[in-house]
Design an enzyme around this catalytic site. Sequence first.
Site, PDB file in Angstrom:
ATOM      1  N   ARG A   1      27.097  11.527 -21.776  1.00 61.45           N
ATOM      2  CA  ARG A   1      27.254  12.608 -22.760  1.00 61.45           C
ATOM      3  C   ARG A   1      27.192  12.117 -24.199  1.00 61.45           C
ATOM      4  O   ARG A   1      27.040  12.904 -25.121  1.00 61.45           O
ATOM      5  CB  ARG A   1      28.594  13.325 -22.548  1.00 61.45           C
ATOM      6  CG  ARG A   1      28.631  14.174 -21.305  1.00 61.45           C
ATOM      7  CD  ARG A   1      29.999  14.794 -21.086  1.00 61.45           C
ATOM      8  NE  ARG A   1      30.353  15.713 -22.138  1.00 61.45           N
ATOM      9  CZ  ARG A   1      31.611  15.972 -22.518  1.00 61.45           C
ATOM     10  NH1 ARG A   1      32.620  15.383 -21.932  1.00 61.45           N
ATOM     11  NH2 ARG A   1      31.850  16.829 -23.478  1.00 61.45           N
TER      12      ARG A   1
ATOM     13  N   ARG B   1      29.954  15.602 -30.610  1.00 67.42           N
ATOM     14  CA  ARG B   1      30.538  16.854 -30.133  1.00 67.42           C
ATOM     15  C   ARG B   1      30.604  17.870 -31.273  1.00 67.42           C
ATOM     16  O   ARG B   1      30.682  17.517 -32.444  1.00 67.42           O
ATOM     17  CB  ARG B   1      31.976  16.656 -29.629  1.00 67.42           C
ATOM     18  CG  ARG B   1      32.156  15.640 -28.536  1.00 67.42           C
ATOM     19  CD  ARG B   1      31.719  16.184 -27.178  1.00 67.42           C
ATOM     20  NE  ARG B   1      32.066  15.241 -26.129  1.00 67.42           N
ATOM     21  CZ  ARG B   1      31.333  14.196 -25.789  1.00 67.42           C
ATOM     22  NH1 ARG B   1      30.204  13.941 -26.411  1.00 67.42           N
ATOM     23  NH2 ARG B   1      31.726  13.389 -24.818  1.00 67.42           N
TER      24      ARG B   1
ATOM     25  N   GLU C   1      35.634  22.180 -26.907  1.00 63.55           N
ATOM     26  CA  GLU C   1      34.650  21.152 -27.245  1.00 63.55           C
ATOM     27  C   GLU C   1      33.341  21.359 -26.499  1.00 63.55           C
ATOM     28  O   GLU C   1      33.327  21.900 -25.391  1.00 63.55           O
ATOM     29  CB  GLU C   1      35.185  19.759 -26.957  1.00 63.55           C
ATOM     30  CG  GLU C   1      35.350  19.440 -25.491  1.00 63.55           C
ATOM     31  CD  GLU C   1      35.708  17.988 -25.268  1.00 63.55           C
ATOM     32  OE1 GLU C   1      34.782  17.141 -25.326  1.00 63.55           O
ATOM     33  OE2 GLU C   1      36.885  17.703 -25.035  1.00 63.55           O
TER      34      GLU C   1
ATOM     35  N   HIS D   1      32.957  10.565 -31.413  1.00 65.09           N
ATOM     36  CA  HIS D   1      33.933  10.897 -30.368  1.00 65.09           C
ATOM     37  C   HIS D   1      35.343  11.052 -30.919  1.00 65.09           C
ATOM     38  O   HIS D   1      36.276  10.377 -30.485  1.00 65.09           O
ATOM     39  CB  HIS D   1      33.878   9.876 -29.228  1.00 65.09           C
ATOM     40  CG  HIS D   1      34.390  10.429 -27.936  1.00 65.09           C
ATOM     41  ND1 HIS D   1      35.637  10.143 -27.464  1.00 65.09           N
ATOM     42  CD2 HIS D   1      33.824  11.260 -27.044  1.00 65.09           C
ATOM     43  CE1 HIS D   1      35.830  10.765 -26.315  1.00 65.09           C
ATOM     44  NE2 HIS D   1      34.726  11.467 -26.040  1.00 65.09           N
TER      45      HIS D   1
END
Length: 143
Positions: free
Chosen positions: A115, A119, A104, A134
């Site tokens: 963050r 992703r 990831e 997420h």
Amino acid sequence: MAATWVVIVLLVAGLAFGLAGLGGALSAGPQQAATPAAATADASVRADPVSGLAWVELAALPPEASDTVDIIAAGPPYPYRADGETFSNREGLLPAQPEGYYREFTVETPGADDRGARRIVVGAGGEYYWTADHYDSFERIRR
């Protein structure tokens, strides 16, 4: 009198049959609904045949996703400590693979003080997946 009962039974049976068919149509989700052949063919083009996930063009993603793809290609060191770590696919949304197959990487979210939720997950076979939430959902990135 017997003829009346026969008519009533036939009406009830017909009504039950009709409602059963209607109930099936009402309870079917959108993915189960009948679609024209052209729409079905179009949907198969938009889905990755291996994962079943929708394709998304890298250019259609936020610009930070392209930045992350460039960072991945450049290799370590990565900007975030967790980048390049194993993604375990606990959600089971990606194709089943052995532990360690997926990695990831963070896609920066402008204005976030952490963050964020975005992703890119990369498979050992070179496939790239995008999640903006997420790991609640994924799309397969077409680069």
